[in-house]
Design a protein around this motif. Structure first.
Motif, PDB file in Angstrom:
ATOM      1  N   LYS A 118      19.066  46.323  26.217  1.00 30.95           N
ATOM      2  CA  LYS A 118      20.476  46.336  26.607  1.00 30.95           C
ATOM      3  C   LYS A 118      20.705  47.338  27.738  1.00 30.95           C
ATOM      4  CE  LYS A 118      25.057  46.488  24.479  1.00 30.95           C
ATOM      5  NZ  LYS A 118      25.816  46.765  23.231  1.00 30.95           N
ATOM      6  N   LYS A 119      21.566  46.996  28.678  1.00 28.28           N
ATOM      7  CA  LYS A 119      21.915  47.787  29.867  1.00 28.28           C
ATOM      8  C   LYS A 119      20.863  47.700  30.966  1.00 28.28           C
ATOM      9  CE  LYS A 119      24.713  51.208  27.409  1.00 28.28           C
ATOM     10  NZ  LYS A 119      24.938  52.662  27.160  1.00 28.28           N
ATOM     11  N   TYR A 142      19.112  44.537  31.432  1.00 27.04           N
ATOM     12  CA  TYR A 142      18.774  43.128  31.570  1.00 27.04           C
ATOM     13  C   TYR A 142      18.576  42.711  33.031  1.00 27.04           C
ATOM     14  CZ  TYR A 142      20.249  42.525  26.673  1.00 27.04           C
ATOM     15  OH  TYR A 142      20.368  42.609  25.309  1.00 27.04           O
TER      16      TYR A 142
END
Length: 398
Positions: free
Chosen positions: A141-142, A144
Motif C-alpha cells: 500500500k502507498k 502501488y
C-alpha cells in the motif's frame, strides 16, 4: 582589460587541454578494447557468445540501476531480486530456444537435456508465472504506482537488452562474418565520426547530442562504407568466418567448416558505364557479400547513430551524463552499445528477408530426432516426390 583577456585565454587553453586529454584517454581505451575483441575472436564463437551475454547483463544492470536511482525505489520489497529473476527467466527461454533450434542432435545424445528441451516453453512460462505471482504478492500500500513503474521499467529493459542480444547470437550462428562486419562497422563509424567531428566539425547535427556535427556524420558515413567493403573482402576468404556454426555428431564437437556458399565465392561483375572511364576496368571480381556489406555499412552509418541519439534523449530525460562510469572517457557499457542493438535487429531482418533460404543441415538435424516411424514416412514421401519429378528411377516391383 589585459587581465580579462589573459584569464579568457587561460580558460580557453584549459578547455583545449581537457579536450586533448579526453581524446587520448578515449583513444588508448578504444585500442585496448579492440585488441581484447580480436583476442576473443581468435578464441572462437563460444567465447563471443559469452562476451555478448556479459555485455547484456551489464547493460541490464546499468539501465535498471538508473530506474532505482531516479524513482528512489531501493526500499521496494523484493524488487531488485525480482528484476534479476526475470532476467534469468528470459535468458533461459531464449538460450534454450537456440539450443533446441541449432543443436537438436547434440540434445538427443544427452538424456538429461531431452526433458528440458521437450518441455522448454512450458518450463519457461512456469518460471515467469512464478515471478509474476511474487510481484503481485509484493505489492505494498502507498507504493502501488511506483511498483508498477518499476515492473514496466524492468520489462522494457529486458526487451532492449535480452531480445536484441539474442538476435546477435542468431546472427553469429549464420557465420561469424554476419557478426563481425556489422559490429565492426558500427565501431568504425563511431571512431571516424568522432575524429572527423573533432578535427573538422563546425555544424551541429542534432540538439540531443550537441557534440555531433554534420562533418563527423558525413565523414563517418564514407569511411564506414569503405571499411565495411574492405573488411568483407578480407573475411570472406576464410571458412572460419563464413561457415555457420554446426554440431557434428560423428566427432561430438562444434565446427565451423563447410563449402562456402555463393555469397563467399568470387564472382565477375561488369563495371557500370559511368565508372568505366574512371576505373578503366570492364569487369571486376568481388565476393557477393561485399555488395551486402554496403547495405550493412550504410545502415550502420546513417541509421545506427539514431540508436545513440535515442540513448542521449533517454539520458537527458533523467538528467544523467552517462549510463555508468565503467569505462573512463566512454561512460558505461550501454553508452558503447546503444547503436549495436539497433544494428543487430537490422542484420537479423536483413538475413531473414534477403539471404536465408532452407538450411539442409538444420532440416537434417530435425529429422534425426524424430521417431523411426516418422522418419520412414518422410523417406517414403520424399522418394515418391523425387520419382515423380524424374530425379529417381521407379523401383521395380517383383
Amino acid at each position: 582589460g589585459t587581465e580579462a583577456r589573459f584569464q579568457s585565454r587561460k580558460e580557453s587553453c584549459g578547455v583545449e587541454s581537457s579536450m586533448w586529454k579526453n581524446w587520448w584517454i578515449r583513444g588508448i581505451l578504444t585500442l585496448t578494447m579492440i585488441s581484447l575483441f580480436f583476442l576473443i575472436i581468435y578464441m572462437g564463437s563460444f567465447m563471443l557468445m559469452l562476451l555478448v551475454l556479459g555485455i547484456q547483463v551489464k547493460c541490464f544492470h546499468e539501465i535498471i540501476t538508473i530506474g532505482y536511482r531516479v524513482y528512489r525505489s531501493y526500499e521496494l520489497p523484493w524488487f531488485r531480486t525480482l528484476s534479476w529473476y526475470f532476467l534469468l527467466c528470459v535468458n533461459y527461454f531464449f538460450y534454450g530456444e537456440t539450443v533446441a533450434d541449432y543443436f537438436a542432435t547434440f540434445v538427443q545424445r544427452e538424456e538429461q537435456l531431452q526433458f528440458l528441451i521437450r518441455y522448454h516453453r512450458f518450463i519457461s512460462f512456469a518460471l515467469y508465472l512464478a515471478g509474476f505471482c511474487m510481484f503481485v504478492l509484493s505489492l505494498v500500500k502507498k507504493h502501488y504506482r511506483l511498483q508498477f513503474y518499476m515492473f514496466a521499467w524492468t520489462h522494457v529493459t529486458l526487451l532492449i537488452t535480452v531480445t536484441q542480444s539474442h538476435l546477435v547470437i542468431q546472427n553469429l550462428f549464420e557465420g561469424m562474418i554476419w557478426f563481425l562486419v556489422p559490429i565492426s562497422s558500427v565501431i568504425c563509424n563511431d571512431i571516424t565520426a568522432y575524429l572527423f567531428g573533432f578535427f573538422f566539425g563546425r555544424t551541429p547535427l542534432i540538439k540531443l547530442s550537441p557534440k555531433k556535427t554534420w562533418e563527423g556524420f558525413i565523414g563517418g558515413f564514407f569511411s564506414t562504407v569503405v571499411f565495411g567493403f574492405i573488411a568483407a573482402y578480407i573475411l570472406a576468404k576464410y571458412q572460419y568466418f563464413v561457415c555457420p556454426i554446426e554440431y557434428r555428431s560423428e566427432i561430438n564437437s562444434f565446427v565451423t567448416e563447410c563449402e562456402p556458399s555463393e555469397l563467399f565465392q568470387l564472382q565477375t561483375y561488369s563495371v557500370p558505364p559511368l565508372l568505366k572511364g574512371v576505373l578503366r576496368w570492364d569487369t571486376v571480381s568481388l565476393y557477393p557479400f561485399q555488395i551486402h556489406s554496403i547495405a550493412l555499412s550504410t545502415f550502420a552509418s546513417l541509421i545506427g547513430p539514431f540508436g545513440g541519439f535515442f540513448a542521449s534523449g533517454f539520458k537527458r530525460a533523467f538528467k544523467i551524463k552517462d549510463f555508468a562510469n565503467t569505462i573512463p572517457g566512454h561512460g558505461g557499457i550501454m553508452d558503447r552499445f546503444d547503436c549495436q542493438y539497433l544494428m543487430a535487429t537490422f542484420v537479423h531482418v536483413y538475413i531473414t528477408s534477403f539471404i536465408r533460404g532452407p538450411n539442409p543441415s538444420k532440416v537434417l538435424q530435425q529429422l534425426l530426432v524424430l521417431q523411426p516411424e516418422q522418419q520412414l514416412n518422410i523417406y517414403k514421401t520424399l522418394k515418391s516426390h523425387l520419382t515423380e519429378k524424374g530425379l529417381l528411377q521407379p523401383s521395380l516391383k517383383l
